[in-house]
Design an enzyme around this catalytic site. Structure first.
Site, mmCIF file in Angstrom:
data_model
loop_
_atom_site.group_PDB
_atom_site.id
_atom_site.type_symbol
_atom_site.label_atom_id
_atom_site.label_comp_id
_atom_site.label_asym_id
_atom_site.label_seq_id
_atom_site.Cartn_x
_atom_site.Cartn_y
_atom_site.Cartn_z
ATOM 1 N N SER A 439 0.797 -1.380 -0.320
ATOM 2 C CA SER A 439 0.077 0.069 0.147
ATOM 3 C C SER A 439 0.705 1.388 0.018
ATOM 4 C CB SER A 439 -0.868 0.106 1.172
ATOM 5 O OG SER A 439 -0.484 -0.603 2.303
ATOM 6 N N HIS A 460 -3.184 -3.350 -6.074
ATOM 7 C CA HIS A 460 -3.521 -2.881 -4.641
ATOM 8 C C HIS A 460 -4.947 -2.984 -4.156
ATOM 9 C CE1 HIS A 460 -3.717 0.927 -1.875
ATOM 10 N NE2 HIS A 460 -3.633 -0.358 -1.158
ATOM 11 N N GLU A 472 -6.626 -0.817 -7.314
ATOM 12 C CA GLU A 472 -5.736 0.212 -8.040
ATOM 13 C C GLU A 472 -4.531 -0.776 -8.602
ATOM 14 O OE1 GLU A 472 -4.350 3.012 -4.631
ATOM 15 O OE2 GLU A 472 -4.279 4.333 -6.440
ATOM 16 N N ASN A 510 -4.725 6.321 -1.437
ATOM 17 C CA ASN A 510 -4.096 6.638 -0.169
ATOM 18 C C ASN A 510 -3.425 8.136 -0.059
ATOM 19 O OD1 ASN A 510 -4.840 4.252 1.115
ATOM 20 N ND2 ASN A 510 -2.780 3.220 0.811
HETATM 21 P P1 NAD Z 1 -0.536 -9.213 7.464
HETATM 22 O O1 NAD Z 1 0.474 -8.894 8.650
HETATM 23 O O2 NAD Z 1 -2.010 -9.664 8.231
HETATM 24 O O3 NAD Z 1 -0.241 -10.531 6.596
HETATM 25 C C1 NAD Z 1 1.217 -11.001 6.089
HETATM 26 C C2 NAD Z 1 1.402 -12.258 5.917
HETATM 27 O O4 NAD Z 1 2.695 -12.421 5.430
HETATM 28 C C3 NAD Z 1 1.578 -12.986 7.132
HETATM 29 O O5 NAD Z 1 0.561 -14.162 7.226
HETATM 30 C C4 NAD Z 1 2.795 -13.145 7.098
HETATM 31 O O6 NAD Z 1 3.232 -14.692 7.837
HETATM 32 C C5 NAD Z 1 3.118 -13.473 5.734
HETATM 33 N N1 NAD Z 1 4.822 -13.354 5.455
HETATM 34 C C6 NAD Z 1 5.610 -12.569 5.922
HETATM 35 N N2 NAD Z 1 6.718 -13.098 5.488
HETATM 36 C C7 NAD Z 1 6.440 -13.947 4.603
HETATM 37 C C8 NAD Z 1 7.423 -14.703 3.821
HETATM 38 N N3 NAD Z 1 8.779 -14.442 3.647
HETATM 39 N N4 NAD Z 1 6.919 -15.422 2.901
HETATM 40 C C9 NAD Z 1 5.393 -16.109 3.179
HETATM 41 N N5 NAD Z 1 4.729 -15.451 3.802
HETATM 42 C C10 NAD Z 1 5.083 -14.348 4.705
HETATM 43 O O7 NAD Z 1 -0.551 -8.138 6.514
HETATM 44 P P2 NAD Z 1 -1.470 -7.567 5.474
HETATM 45 O O8 NAD Z 1 -2.378 -6.385 6.225
HETATM 46 O O9 NAD Z 1 -2.310 -8.714 4.961
HETATM 47 O O10 NAD Z 1 -0.726 -6.749 4.599
HETATM 48 C C11 NAD Z 1 0.052 -7.511 3.398
HETATM 49 C C12 NAD Z 1 0.442 -6.399 2.373
HETATM 50 O O11 NAD Z 1 -0.843 -5.825 1.858
HETATM 51 C C13 NAD Z 1 1.368 -5.521 2.952
HETATM 52 O O12 NAD Z 1 2.138 -5.156 1.844
HETATM 53 C C14 NAD Z 1 0.256 -4.410 3.111
HETATM 54 O O13 NAD Z 1 0.885 -3.084 2.930
HETATM 55 C C15 NAD Z 1 -0.577 -4.396 1.994
HETATM 56 N N6 NAD Z 1 -1.835 -3.697 2.019
HETATM 57 C C16 NAD Z 1 -2.444 -3.889 3.401
HETATM 58 C C17 NAD Z 1 -3.790 -3.278 3.597
HETATM 59 C C18 NAD Z 1 -4.622 -3.413 4.853
HETATM 60 O O14 NAD Z 1 -5.711 -2.681 5.029
HETATM 61 N N7 NAD Z 1 -4.211 -4.252 5.723
HETATM 62 C C19 NAD Z 1 -4.570 -2.726 2.384
HETATM 63 C C20 NAD Z 1 -3.954 -2.865 1.174
HETATM 64 C C21 NAD Z 1 -2.650 -3.265 1.098
#
Ligand code: NAD
Length: 729
Positions: A439, A460, A472, A510
């Protein structure tokens, strides 16, 4: 023009069949309405015709009025709209009376609407003017009047007929909320009269025509002594309904949607007068709504442009790139959601996390959503098994063999993401498109960690993935068209709405929402009454005030983003005043809704109680509070100026995407049609004046961008200048 054709059988039943050429769904045009009128005239004048069945040759009856026609009607001005609508009333009234003697109420020819499937908008208003509505038992069919969803209301008699048929209270969910029902529920609600097996539809319609008596053909409102069910709004029994409905509408719309108010007025005023006068009143209110720039903007963004983007308006020319097998890395909140929506759309998914437990947890997310669907009767056990059967939860990158798109959703850390890229590259063939769901991290930077940056792209999603419809798509510096086409085809498969933007800090959504949140927090620090900030936002049509939104997305996330932004911007960083408030809350463990404490106070269950009084203790209220308009201008301009800058810098290349993305992505005042539509409504010159005043009071962040100033000088509008088409990047 062959939208309607008519055949009369040996029993004297004329069947008028609706079948718009080259369209999968019938939509009504002005010309088609004229043709329908002529056919009805012919049938009524023909002594050999005993009655009429109006049906469709398609699997559905009709999707509604062609909204492009409605958008064009406005160009003719109020009188032309009013005359056009009155002409429709005349035709529908002709169907309703069907040659009846007005004194004896006898001699009408029966007219039945036979609906094979979905019947929306004019597709239900036309049947409502018939003497009976019979629908095929098709559980997938949707029946209703969804006009309110695009900023108008049923204006071809639907408002007047339905409120008189069901009563104001029972009609309210269908008129005011655009509630849609399957045929059986539509029958129990009294919207339609009968549901029959699909194969019996036409035979039953014909049977009814041939057996109808004079009494069957008199609408309640044409009979002597008609009283509105539930009581007329001005009567003792009806009055509380109306008071309640007005309050409910105002509570839900905050008075910014002209259509809801006009609809209520049409029902109330219409109930005081005879039916034909009520239709005229409905037409006047409908005309005023169509003339309101809000309805034009809403139809343009929420219907015409949203659909154009979904159909690939900005898709580069490339062969079909539909995804057959998807890899999702990271089974957390976002990855699990992406896996679900993809498997639900029929795509095979390999869901990878660093431990089997985390991967399984990610898959269990889908199971949870499907179970909820089963409880509501929307999902069958077979469907659940099918969807879950498409998701392979594993830690093994070798399972990625054969995937044609990978979406990475691991922690928001460039090093972790770069490590994952290496593992992906070792497991898949060159040419596999790889996407990041980041994000905040620039796509071009992440692409540098891969060996094929031309096939790397940002996709995104917004949280929660199964509910939020915007996606996005971000082109990195080196991203090639095939990757963009792939991302767009994927978004089409999962039935969401895409926008395509160029790479820049925070991309588009964002980038615009953060200044809105920050402006709200900044005002708290200045001593502006927090309730004024929150209510000002809601009264201008934002679904959530900025402080509530920060609580929802979490205060620690705000702190994290602030720190990263400051590190990237150095001494140019403009938001120190905001950070003081955020960091102070975070230090006390007030992290927003998830910690049941933030800008708001919450009860033990996590339900919001009200603004936290500790805010005022720390930031005493200023004696001189700003006006509502000043607060609203600060909140709106903080967003729309960022949208204009994104366009100016070429991050956005199409204002349609800017408007649709704003409404679907962060709920930007939908009544306005989006930031560019809103600026067009107030005019560039007025916008520049307001910027000048805001800059003088609050600083250079409100400085009008050069593009806006130039447009003000030339008297241009965004939709005039950019024509609603893609702009060369
Ligand atoms: P999260 O912490 O819920 O999930 C991340 C997952 O990735 C975890 O299950 C973790 O175990 C796994 N992980 C970490 N390192 C890893 C690796 N090396 N190999 C395999 N798995 C691995 O995070 P999230 O909220 O789901 O966010 C994930 C991505 O999405 C980020 O880049 C975040 O910026 C983006 N994002 C988040 C949101 C939101 O509202 N949370 C919205 C849009 C985008």
């Amino acid at each position: 023009m062959t939208d309607f054709t008519m055949n009369t059988d040996a029993d004297g039943v004329a069947t008028i069949t609706w079948d718009v050429a080259a369209k999968s769904m019938n939509v009504m045009s002005t010309e088609a309405f004229g043709l329908l009128s002529d056919l009805v005239d012919q049938a009524l004048a023909d002594a050999a015709v005993k009655g009429i069945v109006i049906t469709s040759a398609k699997k559905d009856f009709a999707g509604g009025m062609d909204l492009n026609v409605i958008a064009r009607m406005r160009a003719g001005g109020a009188q032309a709209i009013f005359d056009g609508v009155m002409q429709m009333h005349k035709v529908l009234r002709k169907i309703e009376r069907a040659g009846m003697d007005p004194k004896t109420l006898k001699g009408a020819k029966p007219i039945v609407a036979a609906l094979p499937g979905t019947a929306l908008g004019i597709g239900l208003e036309l049947p409502l003017s018939c003497h009976r509505i019979i629908a095929a038992d098709n559980p997938k069919a949707k029946i209703g009047l969804p006009e309110i969803m695009v900023g108008i209301f049923p204006g071809a008699g639907g408002t007047t007929r339905l409120s008189r048929k069901l009563g104001a209270m029972m009609a309210a969910p269908f008129l005011l909320e655009g509630k849609l029902s399957d045929p059986k529920s539509a029958k129990s609600a009294g919207l339609i009269d009968e549901v029959v097996a699909p194969e019996a539809l036409l035979a039953r319609a014909k049977e009814w025509v041939l057996s109808a008596t004079d009494a069957d053909l008199v609408k309640p409102w044409d009979a002597k002594g008609y009283k509105m069910p539930g009581g007329a709004p001005y009567s003792a029994p009806g009055f509380p309904t109306f008071v309640g409905a007005s309050a409910m509408v105002h509570g839900k719309t905050m008075g910014v949607y002209p259509a809801a108010k006009a609809l209520l007025a049409a029902v109330y005023e219409g109930s005081l007068v005879p039916f034909d006068v009520a239709l005229k009143i409905e037409a006047r209110h409908f005309t005023s709504v169509l003339m309101d720039p809000s309805s034009t903007a809403m139809i343009r963004s929420l219907f015409i442009n949203k659909e154009a983007l979904e159909k690939g308006a900005n898709r580069p020319a490339a062969p079909d790139q539909s995804v057959k097998k998807l890899g999702v890395i990271g089974a957390g909140m976002m990855g699990a959601g992406i896996a679900y929506v993809s498997a639900n759309a029929g795509i095979e998914v390999v869901l990878i996390d660093s431990t089997q437990e985390a991967a399984d947890r990610g898959k269990a997310h889908s199971e949870g959503i499907l179970d909820k669907g089963m409880k509501r009767g929307k999902v069958t056990a077979a469907k659940k098994d099918e969807v879950l059967g498409r998701i392979l939860a594993t830690t093994d990158y070798a399972a990625l063999k054969g995937v044609d798109l990978i979406v990475e959703a691991v922690f928001e850390d460039p090093k972790v993401k770069a490590g994952v890229m290496k593992q992906i590259e070792a497991a898949v063939d060159g040419g596999t498109i790889i996407a990041s769901n980041t994000s905040t991290l620039p796509i071009t930077g992440l692409a540098a960690a891969t060996s094929w940056p031309e096939d790397f792209i940002g996709i995104h999603f917004f949280s929660p993935v199964d509910k939020m419809n915007l996606v996005e798509i971000i082109r990195g510096r080196d991203t090639k068209d095939r990757a963009v086409a792939k991302a767009l085809d994927f978004v089409r498969q999962i039935r969401k709405t895409p926008i395509v933007v160029n790479d820049a800090r925070f991309f588009y959504a964002n980038r615009c929402i953060i200044p809105y949140l920050n402006e709200g927090i900044r005002m708290v620090a200045e001593g502006v009454e927090p309730a004024l900030i929150e209510n000002a936002a809601k009264l201008v049509g934002m679904p959530l005030g900025p402080l509530q939104l920060v609580d929802e997305t979490s205060i620690d996330l705000g702190v994290k983003i602030a720190k990263a932004t400051k590190q990237a911007m150095g001494s140019d960083y403009p938001d120190e005043a905001v950070d003081k408030v955020l960091f102070w809350l975070a230090d006390q463990g007030r992290l927003g809704r998830k910690s049941k404490s933030g800008f708001y106070a919450y009860d033990d269950k996590g339900d919001r109680l009200g603004l936290w009084d500790g805010l005022e203790a720390r930031y005493p209220l200023d004696k001189a509070q700003p006006s509502l308009t000043d607060v609203q201008h600060r909140l709106l301009f903080s967003q729309v100026l960022e949208a204009v800058r994104a366009l100016e810098e070429g991050v956005l290349t199409d204002i349609r995407e800017g408007d649709v993305g704003a409404i679907l992505g962060w709920g930007f005042a939908p009544w306005s049609g989006g930031p560019f539509s809103w600026l067009d409504i107030i005019g560039a010159a007025r916008a520049v004046d307001i910027c000048r005043s805001l800059t003088a009071q609050f600083g250079p962040r409100f400085h009008a961008p050069a593009l806006l100033r130039e447009m003000a000088e030339k008297g241009e509008t965004f939709y005039g200048r950019f024509g609603g088409e893609r702009r060369a990047a």
